[in-house]
Design a protein around this motif. Sequence first.
Motif: not given
Length: 145
Positions: A10-15, A59-62, A73-74, A102-107
């Motif tokens: 989730s953090e890097t969006a790498i699959f 404290g979730l960053t992604a 999901l994280a 999937f969609q990877c999200c980051r605030p």
Amino acid sequence: MKNCVYLLESETAIFRAAELSDRNSIAAISNLIGSDLIQMIRFDDMHALFVEEEALRAGLTAFTIFDGYPTPLAAKIALLGGNGSQPYCSPSITMTEAARRFQCCRPVLDPVFVPADQMAQKGLVLAGALESLQVRIDRRSPLLL
């Protein structure tokens, strides 16, 4: 790879594809995810997702949105083939097909600056001063490796 699993960060969006050391062991899946407390979510009739049970925390960053699932999901997400009645196996779909779900999200915080002509109660406010921050969610497709 003999026993392949797809891992999404989730953090890097790498699959990416990784090897599952023991397809009969939940411990092997836990090691890939990096957590002893995991949850299984149905991806479709022939695939399952495994996620860290308590990855959504302060404290979730992604995070990742999985199409058709109500909760984000994280952390790391593992996609394996199988319906749970037999040992898990390599996914029977491509990473590209899986990534579409999937969609990877980051605030993201965007600064809002004071315009040049704004007046305050106590007089003129300097143009360019930070007035506030606006929050938005940056969404992107997983990056396939």
